[in-house]
Design an enzyme around this catalytic site. Structure first.
Site, PDB file in Angstrom:
ATOM      1  N   SER A   1     -32.116  28.628  35.891  1.00  0.00           N
ATOM      2  CA  SER A   1     -30.927  27.903  36.334  1.00  0.00           C
ATOM      3  C   SER A   1     -31.103  26.439  35.981  1.00  0.00           C
ATOM      4  CB  SER A   1     -30.710  28.052  37.845  1.00  0.00           C
ATOM      5  OG  SER A   1     -31.693  27.332  38.562  1.00  0.00           O
ATOM      6  N   CYS A   2     -29.979  25.775  35.740  1.00  0.00           N
ATOM      7  CA  CYS A   2     -30.004  24.340  35.457  1.00  0.00           C
ATOM      8  C   CYS A   2     -28.887  23.690  36.261  1.00  0.00           C
ATOM      9  CB  CYS A   2     -29.830  24.069  33.968  1.00  0.00           C
ATOM     10  SG  CYS A   2     -28.226  24.545  33.286  1.00  0.00           S
ATOM     11  N   PRO A   3     -28.910  22.357  36.398  1.00  0.00           N
ATOM     12  CA  PRO A   3     -27.918  21.695  37.246  1.00  0.00           C
ATOM     13  C   PRO A   3     -26.474  21.990  36.859  1.00  0.00           C
ATOM     14  CG  PRO A   3     -29.719  20.197  36.793  1.00  0.00           C
ATOM     15  CD  PRO A   3     -29.949  21.419  35.951  1.00  0.00           C
TER      16      PRO A   3
ATOM     17  N   THR B   1     -29.519  27.066  31.102  1.00  0.00           N
ATOM     18  CA  THR B   1     -29.789  28.295  31.852  1.00  0.00           C
ATOM     19  C   THR B   1     -29.999  29.472  30.914  1.00  0.00           C
ATOM     20  OG1 THR B   1     -28.489  27.521  33.739  1.00  0.00           O
ATOM     21  CG2 THR B   1     -28.841  29.904  33.546  1.00  0.00           C
TER      22      THR B   1
END
Length: 502
Positions: free
Chosen positions: A8-10, A16
């Site tokens: 996951s990424c921001p 992601t």
């Protein structure tokens, strides 16, 4: 070995899925099985419990809190950031293998072994945490921007046909009640108003969504109500997206503080449905109107006036700066700052020739340069690249045309000292030229596919071609300087290696 992973990424978009692909490829190359659950903006499909049960270890390639961590209890775990998995997936996998081996060698029960073998959790600094909160808000905001912006742009495009002389002004002046009282299916003017009004409604959620999901990232669901209300009030008092950011943090931390209070057992049941939303919304709303609103409104109005007063000469340096920002970190904080600056400005755009529309065009064109440059470079000089890089170059054509800057990340990760300056050079040229040519765009995304919505589309494409050519030449020249060492690395690396470090 068998591994399960979560990425996951921001923003929940490119990183992601790139991390997931890199881990899966690294697993195949090393003879291991890696199954990844992507917790991205498109939602996620939870891993099959049977797959988790059969796994030897767990990899967290995440910049956000992993959802439902309890599923992985009792298994050796490594916890790395998403960029680490994108840049060095084989290293992350090796770390996971070592964790499993350490757990097996300890000879203690599985759960205890996992505690011994698991790498210590990453320490996340205050600055990084704030950036995560902000990027979470941006990720939820972008779909509103994309849907609303493209519909508004289509409405303006139809209006230019329906009202040949002053379509952009006419479509905004028509009373929207005509849509539900006297809509004519064959009337092009009514269709342009319909598209414009739906897009404007979607755009109206921009600041509330930004504020609400910043608060959500901080306090989870208790932050949503005060965040939405704070963002809406920020728009009403003229504080704009800057006010939305401020109200998001206020709502989030107020809701978090209330949610962590120890209260009598009889009150706990009403805390999440009555007390927290009531108190957090009251505090956030009052602070927005009385404290945050006035200064933020002044800043927002000043910024709007400054942009409106910029002449062509001043816009060119701005385009160069935005181009540099878009190409520096390819979807990172600087890239997102430039993008959000452009998209939020569209709320004040009145036509495709306005300053705000020209800023959007410059940002989009510059963001398309890095993936297109490496795509062309891998086609023209294939011997400079590894087999996997040549394959990535093919997909970079589509990613670049679709305004997905992250398509160049594998190349920047493998050789940052040569790739990033090359990208920035081309991005600066494209941003400056787009401004100089006067191209404007009311759609916040779409790349080449929204060319019909761009004013002076041929000049826009010319700026893109020139910037891509400059960046491509720089990439080839700098890559050729170290051709000998690159060739040696490529020769020594496994044929299916995902990344090759120069």
């Amino acid at each position: 070995m068998k591994f399960v992973a979560v990425s996951s990424c921001p923003t929940g978009i490119a990183h992601t899925y790139m991390a997931a692909e890199a881990l899966e490829q690294a697993g195949r190359a090393a003879g291991h099985e890696v199954v990844v659950e992507t917790q991205g903006s498109a939602g996620s499909t939870p891993l099959d419990p049977a797959v988790i049960a059969a796994a030897d270890g767990v990899i967290y390639a995440a910049d956000l809190e992993v959802r439902d961590k309890g599923r992985f209890a009792g298994k050796p775990t490594v916890d790395v950031g998403v960029k680490k998995a994108v840049h060095d997936a084989p290293g992350v996998l090796a770390q996971a293998v070592a964790s499993v081996e350490a757990a097996r060698a300890s000879g203690v029960p599985a759960a205890a072994a996992a505690a011994v073998a698991a790498a210590p959790a990453r320490k996340v600094g205050t600055g990084t945490r704030i950036r995560q909160y902000l990027m979470t808000g941006v990720s939820y905001m972008i779909p509103f921007v994309a849907a609303g912006g493209i519909l508004i742009a289509l409405g303006f495009m139809l209006a230019s046909v329906a009202w040949p002389e002053n379509g952009a002004i006419e479509v905004t002046a028509v009373d929207q009640s005509v849509l539900w009282t006297a809509f004519e299916w064959g009337n092009l003017q009514h269709w342009s108003v319909l598209l414009f009004r739906i897009g404007a409604a979607a755009f109206g959620f921009l600041v509330p969504a930004l504020s609400a999901y910043i608060a959500y990232a901080i306090a989870d669901r208790p932050g949503l109500v005060p965040g939405f209300v704070g963002g809406t009030l920020a728009g009403l008092v003229g504080a704009g997206f800057l006010g939305g950011i401020a109200t998001g943090f206020i709502a989030g931390f107020v809701a978090l503080w209330l949610a962590t209070r120890k209260v009598p057992k009889g009150v706990r049941g009403v805390m999440p449905v009555v007390v927290i939303p009531l108190v957090a919304t009251l505090v956030t709303g009052a602070l927005t109107i009385l404290v945050v609103g006035p200064p933020m409104s002044a800043i927002n109005n000043g910024l709007t006036s400054w942009l409106g007063g910029l002449g062509t000469t001043a816009l060119v340096p701005l385009g160069i700066i935005l181009g540099l920002m878009m190409c520096f970190d390819l979807g990172g904080p600087l890239n997102k700052v430039a993008y959000v600056f452009a998209t939020t400005g569209l709320a004040n755009a009145t036509s495709a020739s306005s300053t705000e529309a020209r800023i959007m065009a410059a940002v989009m064109a510059a963001g398309m340069v890095p993936p297109l440059a490496v795509a062309v470079a891998t086609t023209l000089r294939p011997k400079l690249w590894s087999e996997s890089e040549r394959e990535s170059g093919k997909s970079a054509y589509l990613l670049g045309l679709s305004f997905i800057s992250e398509g160049a990340i594998p190349f920047a990760a493998a050789d940052p000292l040569r790739m990033i300056p090359s990208f920035m050079l081309g991005g600066a040229v494209t941003g400056g030229l787009t401004m100089a040519f006067g191209s404007g765009l009311l759609a916040p995304h779409g790349g080449f596919w929204v060319t019909p919505l761009i004013s002076s589309p041929l000049l826009f494409l010319l700026a893109l071609v020139i910037g891509t050519a400059v960046s491509c030449v720089a990439v080839i020249v700098l890559k050729s300087i170290g051709k000998g060492s690159d060739a040696q690395v490529v020769a020594e690396a496994p044929k299916d290696s995902t990344l090759v470090t120069a």
